[in-house]
Design an enzyme around this catalytic site. Structure first.
Site, PDB file in Angstrom:
ATOM      1  N   HIS A   1      -2.857  -1.678  -4.550  1.00  0.00           N
ATOM      2  CA  HIS A   1      -3.874  -1.378  -3.545  1.00  0.00           C
ATOM      3  C   HIS A   1      -3.606  -0.070  -2.836  1.00  0.00           C
ATOM      4  O   HIS A   1      -2.554   0.544  -2.996  1.00  0.00           O
ATOM      5  CB  HIS A   1      -4.020  -2.528  -2.544  1.00  0.00           C
ATOM      6  CG  HIS A   1      -2.793  -2.870  -1.757  1.00  0.00           C
ATOM      7  ND1 HIS A   1      -2.212  -2.013  -0.848  1.00  0.00           N
ATOM      8  CD2 HIS A   1      -2.044  -4.008  -1.742  1.00  0.00           C
ATOM      9  CE1 HIS A   1      -1.164  -2.605  -0.295  1.00  0.00           C
ATOM     10  NE2 HIS A   1      -1.030  -3.819  -0.830  1.00  0.00           N
TER      11      HIS A   1
ATOM     12  N   CYS B   1       3.324  -6.283  -2.882  1.00  0.00           N
ATOM     13  CA  CYS B   1       2.313  -5.539  -3.635  1.00  0.00           C
ATOM     14  C   CYS B   1       2.816  -4.144  -3.995  1.00  0.00           C
ATOM     15  O   CYS B   1       3.906  -3.734  -3.601  1.00  0.00           O
ATOM     16  CB  CYS B   1       1.030  -5.422  -2.815  1.00  0.00           C
ATOM     17  SG  CYS B   1       0.195  -6.992  -2.548  1.00  0.00           S
TER      18      CYS B   1
END
Length: 163
Positions: A121, A138
């Site tokens: 992301h 992440c």
């Protein structure tokens, strides 16, 4: 009447100048993603050729394989891009298929949750002053980079994550 037509034309041109977070890509297919955690480097590959490479931020405890929810680690191993989120709170995001069957079995044997929701992301402005390796596990890149990655990478693309 000519002034109105001219004004409408100018407005249409200006409307087309607005920036969009969605880009198009018509280059070679990204056949796999390779991430080297220790180097903080991700490569979008076509066969054995790197099409693009990016510096990345990882989970706040980047070393070692993700084993349980909340450990701050980025998983290691073979996964696939399995979903897209155009409305992510982190600009845009691509989901990684963690946990796989092995991850779930390992966690179940030890009586804890393996966690989930691991994504590649962007990094919204409210997170711009964070240090390296700030995510919950992440893989983070800049928003501009994420726009390119989002356009280039399709669902089903394998991702290999190495220490």
């Amino acid at each position: 009447m000519q002034k109105i037509a001219l004004l409408l034309g100018v407005l249409l041109v200006l409307a087309g100048c607005g920036s969009s977070k969605f880009e198009t890509y018509d280059g070679p297919e990204v056949t796999r993603i390779i991430l080297f955690k220790e180097e903080r480097r991700m490569h979008l590959m076509h066969g054995n050729t790197a099409l693009k490479s990016y510096d990345v931020d990882l989970g706040f405890a980047p070393l070692g394989h993700k084993e349980q929810e909340g450990d701050g680690r980025t998983p290691e191993g073979a996964y696939v891009i399995d979903r897209r989120n155009p409305n992510s709170q982190f600009h845009l995001s691509l989901g990684i298929s963690y946990p796989n069957a092995d991850d779930r079995a390992y966690a179940a044997e030890r009586g804890f949750s393996p966690g989930g929701d691991i994504f590649i992301h962007g990094r919204p402005k409210k997170f711009s002053k964070l240090p390296q390796d700030w995510t919950q596990g992440c893989i983070a890149v800049t928003n501009r980079e994420m726009q390119k990655i989002y356009a280039m990478v399709k669902n089903g693309t394998p991702i290999w994550i190495y220490e």
